[in-house]
Design an enzyme around this catalytic site. Structure first.
Site, mmCIF file in Angstrom:
data_model
loop_
_atom_site.group_PDB
_atom_site.id
_atom_site.type_symbol
_atom_site.label_atom_id
_atom_site.label_comp_id
_atom_site.label_asym_id
_atom_site.label_seq_id
_atom_site.Cartn_x
_atom_site.Cartn_y
_atom_site.Cartn_z
ATOM 1 N N ASN A 1 42.384 7.918 -9.312
ATOM 2 C CA ASN A 1 42.236 6.503 -8.958
ATOM 3 C C ASN A 1 41.169 5.814 -9.816
ATOM 4 O O ASN A 1 40.745 4.709 -9.519
ATOM 5 C CB ASN A 1 41.895 6.358 -7.466
ATOM 6 C CG ASN A 1 40.578 7.049 -7.104
ATOM 7 O OD1 ASN A 1 39.857 7.540 -7.978
ATOM 8 N ND2 ASN A 1 40.256 7.087 -5.818
ATOM 9 N N ASP B 1 26.552 14.590 -9.160
ATOM 10 C CA ASP B 1 26.770 14.412 -7.724
ATOM 11 C C ASP B 1 26.715 15.720 -6.957
ATOM 12 O O ASP B 1 26.696 16.803 -7.540
ATOM 13 C CB ASP B 1 28.116 13.699 -7.480
ATOM 14 C CG ASP B 1 29.253 14.217 -8.359
ATOM 15 O OD1 ASP B 1 29.131 15.337 -8.886
ATOM 16 O OD2 ASP B 1 30.253 13.509 -8.514
ATOM 17 N N GLU C 1 34.006 5.459 -5.955
ATOM 18 C CA GLU C 1 35.411 5.196 -5.645
ATOM 19 C C GLU C 1 35.758 3.733 -5.953
ATOM 20 O O GLU C 1 34.859 2.901 -6.102
ATOM 21 C CB GLU C 1 35.660 5.469 -4.152
ATOM 22 C CG GLU C 1 35.350 6.884 -3.719
ATOM 23 C CD GLU C 1 36.422 7.902 -4.146
ATOM 24 O OE1 GLU C 1 37.354 7.521 -4.883
ATOM 25 O OE2 GLU C 1 36.318 9.062 -3.729
ATOM 26 N N HIS D 1 38.065 6.937 -10.347
ATOM 27 C CA HIS D 1 36.654 7.110 -9.964
ATOM 28 C C HIS D 1 35.895 7.895 -11.033
ATOM 29 O O HIS D 1 36.467 8.698 -11.768
ATOM 30 C CB HIS D 1 36.504 7.732 -8.560
ATOM 31 C CG HIS D 1 36.855 9.174 -8.440
ATOM 32 N ND1 HIS D 1 37.712 9.652 -7.476
ATOM 33 C CD2 HIS D 1 36.456 10.280 -9.131
ATOM 34 C CE1 HIS D 1 37.814 10.964 -7.580
ATOM 35 N NE2 HIS D 1 37.057 11.373 -8.582
HETATM 36 C C1 F6R Z 1 32.645 15.740 -10.537
HETATM 37 C C2 F6R Z 1 32.923 14.328 -10.372
HETATM 38 C C3 F6R Z 1 34.305 13.776 -10.237
HETATM 39 C C4 F6R Z 1 35.358 14.495 -11.068
HETATM 40 C C5 F6R Z 1 36.734 13.862 -10.851
HETATM 41 C C6 F6R Z 1 37.808 14.627 -11.586
HETATM 42 O O1 F6R Z 1 31.256 15.996 -10.646
HETATM 43 O O2 F6R Z 1 31.997 13.574 -10.301
HETATM 44 O O3 F6R Z 1 34.295 12.400 -10.573
HETATM 45 O O4 F6R Z 1 35.004 14.414 -12.416
HETATM 46 O O5 F6R Z 1 37.034 13.867 -9.491
HETATM 47 O O6 F6R Z 1 37.957 15.883 -11.008
HETATM 48 P P1 F6R Z 1 38.830 17.036 -11.688
HETATM 49 O O7 F6R Z 1 38.142 17.396 -12.951
HETATM 50 O O8 F6R Z 1 38.791 18.171 -10.688
HETATM 51 O O9 F6R Z 1 40.180 16.462 -11.885
#
Ligand code: F6R
Length: 264
Positions: free
Chosen positions: A136, A67, A143, A138
Site C-alpha cells: 500500500n 521500527d 501507513e 507504506h
Molecule cells: C520494515 C519496514 C516495512 C517493510 C515493508 C515491506 O522494517 O519498515 O516498511 O519494509 O513492510 O516488507 P517486506 O520486505 O516484508 O515486503
C-alpha cells in the site's frame, strides 16, 4: 532519483549489498538506517559474505533501525531486535553499543519516540537509509494517511499490514497491533535513501512511487522529493512502470554510479 533495474530478487539483493558495502568501506564513520521484512534478507546475507571475505573492520559503523513492534521484548522471537540479530548482527562485529532499534517494550512510548529522534540527531543524522515498501506504499510503518511531517511516533497497524506480517508469526492473532516507527520527516532527513522492491506484489506501489502524484495516501510518493534516492527494483516490481518514466528518472544499468553520489 536513480533507478537500478535488477533481473530478479537475487540480483536486486546483490546490487543493494554492494551499495551498503561500498558505504562501509569508503567512509571513516557511517550511520546506516536499517530495515527488516522479507525484502532485505538476502541483501544482509550477501553483505555478511562481503564483510567476512574482506575482513573489513566495523568499528566505525553505527546502525539505527526504522521500527519495532510495541509490546514485544527485544529477545522475543518475533521482535525486530531478534530479526536483526539473526540476519545481520550475530554474523559480523559491529560494536553492540553502536546498533540501535526503538524499544517497543518500554512503559513510556512517547518518551521513547523522543529519545529515538535525539539518538538520530546525536549521530549527526542517517547517512544511508535502507527501505522496503509495503504493497500500500507504506515506508517504515507509516501507513497511508500518515502526515509527511511526522517524526518517530506510535502507529496503529492497518489490517492489511497485520495480514502481510502474519507470515512471520504462528497466527495472525499474535501480530502486535502497534509499532514505533521513524516518521516520514525522520526518513526524509537521511542523506541518502536506498529503497528495495522485488516481485509483482510491489508493482503498484512502485508505479505510484515513480509516476504517481505526491500524496499522503501513498506515503512512499514523498520520496520523489528526496535529493538522493536510489531505487533498486527487479523487473517484476517495475512491471507497471512505463519505459519513458525510467529513461526520464535516470535508469542506470549498474551500481558503479554510486561512487558518484553525494553520500560517499
Ligand atoms: C520494515 C519496514 C516495512 C517493510 C515493508 C515491506 O522494517 O519498515 O516498511 O519494509 O513492510 O516488507 P517486506 O520486505 O516484508 O515486503
Amino acid at each position: 532519483m536513480k533507478v537500478l533495474i535488477a533481473e530478479d530478487y537475487n540480483e536486486m539483493s546483490k546490487k543493494a549489498s554492494d551499495i551498503l558495502f561500498h558505504a562501509i568501506v569508503t567512509n571513516k564513520k557511517v550511520v546506516l538506517g536499517l530495515a527488516t521484512g522479507g525484502t532485505p534478507i538476502t541483501t544482509y546475507d550477501l553483505l555478511v559474505e562481503s564483510i567476512k571475505a574482506s575482513k573489513q573492520s566495523l568499528t566505525h559503523v553505527h546502525t539505527i533501525n526504522l521500527d519495532e513492534y510495541v509490546g514485544l521484548q527485544s529477545d522475543c522471537r518475533h521482535s525486530y531486535h531478534r530479526f536483526m540479530e539473526e540476519h545481520l548482527f550475530q554474523h559480523i562485529s559491529i560494536p553492540t553499543n553502536q546498533t540501535h532499534l526503538p524499544n517497543g517494550a518500554t512503559t513510556d512510548l512517547h518518551i521513547e519516540c523522543q529519545r529515538y529522534e535525539e539518538l538520530i540527531a546525536s549521530h549527526g543524522g542517517i547517512d544511508l537509509q535502507l527501505l522496503g515498501i509495503g504493497k500500500n506504499g507504506h515506508i517504515g510503518f507509516n501507513e497511508p494517511g500518515t502526515s509527511f511531517l511526522t517524526n518517530t511516533h506510535i502507529v496503529n497497524l492497518t489490517p492489511s499490514t497485520i495480514k502481510a506480517n502474519a507470515r512471520f508469526f504462528s497466527s495472525i492473532d499474535e501480530v502486535p497491533k502497534q509499532a514505533i516507527t521513524m516518521g516520514i520527516s525522520t526518513i526524509m532527513k537521511s542523506k541518502c535513501i536506498l529503497l528495495l522492491a522485488s516481485g509483482k506484489s510491489k508493482a503498484t506501489a512502485i508505479k505510484e512511487l515513480l509516476e504517481g502524484q505526491i500524496t499522503e495516501k501513498c506515503p512512499a510518493t514523498i520520496l520523489q522529493k528526496h535529493p538522493d534516492l536510489i531505487v533498486v527494483a527487479d523487473k517484476d516490481a517495475l512491471s507497471e512502470v512505463k519505459e519513458d518514466t525510467l529513461e526520464k528518472l535516470g535508469k542506470v544499468q549498474n551500481e558503479l554510479f554510486f561512487t558518484k553520489t553525494t553520500f560517499s
